[in-house]
Each structure stands twice: as C-alpha cells, then as structure tokens.
Design a protein around this motif. Structure first.
Motif, mmCIF file in Angstrom:
data_model
loop_
_atom_site.group_PDB
_atom_site.id
_atom_site.type_symbol
_atom_site.label_atom_id
_atom_site.label_comp_id
_atom_site.label_asym_id
_atom_site.label_seq_id
_atom_site.Cartn_x
_atom_site.Cartn_y
_atom_site.Cartn_z
ATOM 1 N N ASP A 191 0.807 -1.220 0.000
ATOM 2 C CA ASP A 191 0.000 0.000 0.000
ATOM 3 C C ASP A 191 0.846 1.278 0.000
ATOM 4 O OD1 ASP A 191 0.887 -0.503 2.608
ATOM 5 O OD2 ASP A 191 -0.818 0.512 3.506
ATOM 6 N N LEU A 192 2.147 1.143 0.203
ATOM 7 C CA LEU A 192 3.053 2.300 0.165
ATOM 8 C C LEU A 192 3.948 2.302 -1.071
ATOM 9 C CD1 LEU A 192 4.386 2.617 3.842
ATOM 10 C CD2 LEU A 192 2.832 4.186 2.663
ATOM 11 N N ALA A 193 3.871 1.262 -1.879
ATOM 12 C CA ALA A 193 4.823 1.089 -2.977
ATOM 13 C C ALA A 193 4.827 2.267 -3.940
ATOM 14 C CB ALA A 193 4.526 -0.213 -3.724
ATOM 15 N N ASP A 194 3.649 2.732 -4.351
ATOM 16 C CA ASP A 194 3.592 3.845 -5.310
ATOM 17 C C ASP A 194 4.109 5.134 -4.686
ATOM 18 O OD1 ASP A 194 2.523 2.153 -7.224
ATOM 19 O OD2 ASP A 194 0.451 2.760 -6.848
ATOM 20 N N THR A 195 3.734 5.382 -3.442
ATOM 21 C CA THR A 195 4.205 6.587 -2.750
ATOM 22 C C THR A 195 5.719 6.553 -2.566
ATOM 23 O OG1 THR A 195 2.125 6.791 -1.566
ATOM 24 C CG2 THR A 195 4.003 7.944 -0.623
ATOM 25 N N TRP A 196 6.237 5.375 -2.241
ATOM 26 C CA TRP A 196 7.672 5.241 -2.002
ATOM 27 C C TRP A 196 8.488 5.637 -3.232
ATOM 28 C CZ3 TRP A 196 10.808 4.977 1.931
ATOM 29 C CH2 TRP A 196 12.124 4.542 1.735
ATOM 30 N N LEU A 197 8.025 5.289 -4.394
ATOM 31 C CA LEU A 197 8.776 5.558 -5.624
ATOM 32 C C LEU A 197 8.915 7.049 -5.900
ATOM 33 C CD1 LEU A 197 7.389 2.782 -7.999
ATOM 34 C CD2 LEU A 197 9.641 2.855 -6.902
ATOM 35 N N VAL A 198 7.937 7.842 -5.457
ATOM 36 C CA VAL A 198 7.957 9.286 -5.752
ATOM 37 C C VAL A 198 8.021 10.110 -4.470
ATOM 38 C CG1 VAL A 198 6.771 9.039 -7.960
ATOM 39 C CG2 VAL A 198 5.419 9.321 -5.875
ATOM 40 N N ARG A 199 8.498 9.512 -3.397
ATOM 41 C CA ARG A 199 8.447 10.137 -2.077
ATOM 42 C C ARG A 199 9.176 11.471 -1.993
ATOM 43 N NH1 ARG A 199 12.049 6.163 -2.396
ATOM 44 N NH2 ARG A 199 14.155 6.402 -1.536
ATOM 45 N N ASP A 200 10.173 11.671 -2.837
ATOM 46 C CA ASP A 200 10.974 12.894 -2.744
ATOM 47 C C ASP A 200 10.449 14.024 -3.621
ATOM 48 O OD1 ASP A 200 12.972 11.866 -0.932
ATOM 49 O OD2 ASP A 200 13.693 10.639 -2.594
#
Length: 229
Positions: free
Chosen positions: A63-72
C-alpha cells in the motif's frame, strides 16, 4: 572542474542512529520503555527503514509502494512514505510516529562528516562554487546553517521544491545553471549510484562515497580536492 555538486544525506551529513532518534522522541514525549522494549523497537524501526537518511527498508508494503517511488517529489509524499513505514512498528502512543518524522528534520539529528568543513572550505578558497542537490521532502538549509556549512554553499536544489527527483538530470542541470557551470566541467559527489549517477547524463563527472556512520568515514570526502585540482 569548475564547480562541485554534493548530495546531502550520506555524503556531507549523516543522520543520527535509530537508537538516538527513538530515545530523543521518547524523552521529548516523556514516554518510558524498558531497555529491552527500546532495543526491540529500534530493531523493528531499522528493519522497516523508518528513519529517513538511515538504512533502506527490507521491504516496502504494497500500500506504500507507489508513494515510495515518488516520495521525494513533495513534502506530503515524503512524510506519508516514512510515517507509513514507521507505523508498521507498534509504539506506546500513535502520535510518536509523527514525532519521529519531525525529529529527523531537526538540525540536532544530523552531523557533518568529519572532513566536510575542511573540504568545503578548501573549495571556497579555490574559488570553486558548490551546490547541494538532494532528494528530500523538507528544507535542509537550517541543518547547514546550524552546523556552519551554509557559508560554503552557493545553491541548493531540493527535489521537493521542484517536483522531480534524482536521477532526473533536470535537477543537476538546474544546479549547474544556478552556478553558471558547464556540466562537463562539474563534479557530482554522492553515495547513491543510481540517484547521483544521473548527473552523468549531462556529462558531469561523478564520484561516489560510502554511506557510513560519520565516525566510520573520517576522510571520505578528501579525494574530492584531488579531483578538482
């Protein structure tokens, strides 16, 4: 070389240990754990990669995978990614997860590598402009000011302020433009081969350092002075 770009975390500065990070937040919240409970929580937080600037997560939840990729790419995404990782670890109060995130943005949570001031000062004395190019979700300028390094930095290019993140070459190009530097005569110094290696697409020379605790890397930046001589 006519200019040098540096990454922030793991290059010029290193964040405090997970143990120190958690102890600081617990003390600030007046929450007490036994040493055994604290050790277990530290290990769990390290395993999930909850400390920004610390170790990478062993696994990112689906559930965090997509957010993690663009977190910065924004402050909101950065906070969501790291507090999401931290919430995998049960703590005595739910507010502690946000408190942990807030603490990592404090200048007190960061220490410059032992040779950082020496190297930056030498570059300034040689008239070589310096930029900091960082994948980050918050303003790191207070960290540099508090530790006395801001006086040696001519420009900051931070991913969350531009909505793009390394290895996108546009971040490096923005820094070179701000410094009036030819990318082909610019050195990029970082610890992440993928992210910082993106500068190579512009023709920059890229030099990598090891992402180690500050005490374990006393002179990792000094080779930079040979590369620009």
């Amino acid at each position: 070389m006519t200019a040098v770009l540096f990454d922030f975390s793991g290059t010029l500065f290193r964040v405090e240990s997970t143990d120190s990070w958690l102890r600081g937040v617990l003390a600030g919240a007046d929450v007490r754990l036994t040493e055994a409970e604290l050790t277990a929580a530290v290990r769990a937080l390290e395993a999930v990669g909850a400390l920004p600037g610390g170790g990478a997560p062993a696994r990112v939840p689906e559930d965090l995978a997509d957010t993690w990729l663009v977190r910065d790419q924004s402050a909101a995404l950065h906070r969501a990614a790291y507090t999401g990782l931290a919430r995998q670890v049960a703590l005595p109060h739910p507010a502690l997860h946000d408190a942990l995130y807030d603490r990592h943005m404090s200048p007190a949570a960061w220490a410059p590598y032992p040779d950082a001031v020496e190297v930056l000062r030498a570059l300034r004395e040689r008239g070589i402009p310096v930029g900091v190019v960082s994948n980050i979700g918050w303003d790191l300028r207070p960290v540099f000011r508090t530790h006395g390094l801001d006086q040696y930095v001519d420009t900051y290019v931070l991913s969350f302020e531009h909505g793009i993140q390394k290895p996108d070459p546009r971040l490096f190009a923005t820094a070179c433009e701000a410094l009036g530097a030819d990318p082909r005569k610019t050195l990029m110094v970082g610890d992440d081969r993928r992210a910082d290696g993106g500068a190579g697409a512009l023709g920059c020379t890229v030099h990598f350092v090891d992402h180690l605790p500050a005490a374990d890397r006393p002179d990792g930046l000094r080779p930079v002075l040979d590369l620009v001589s």
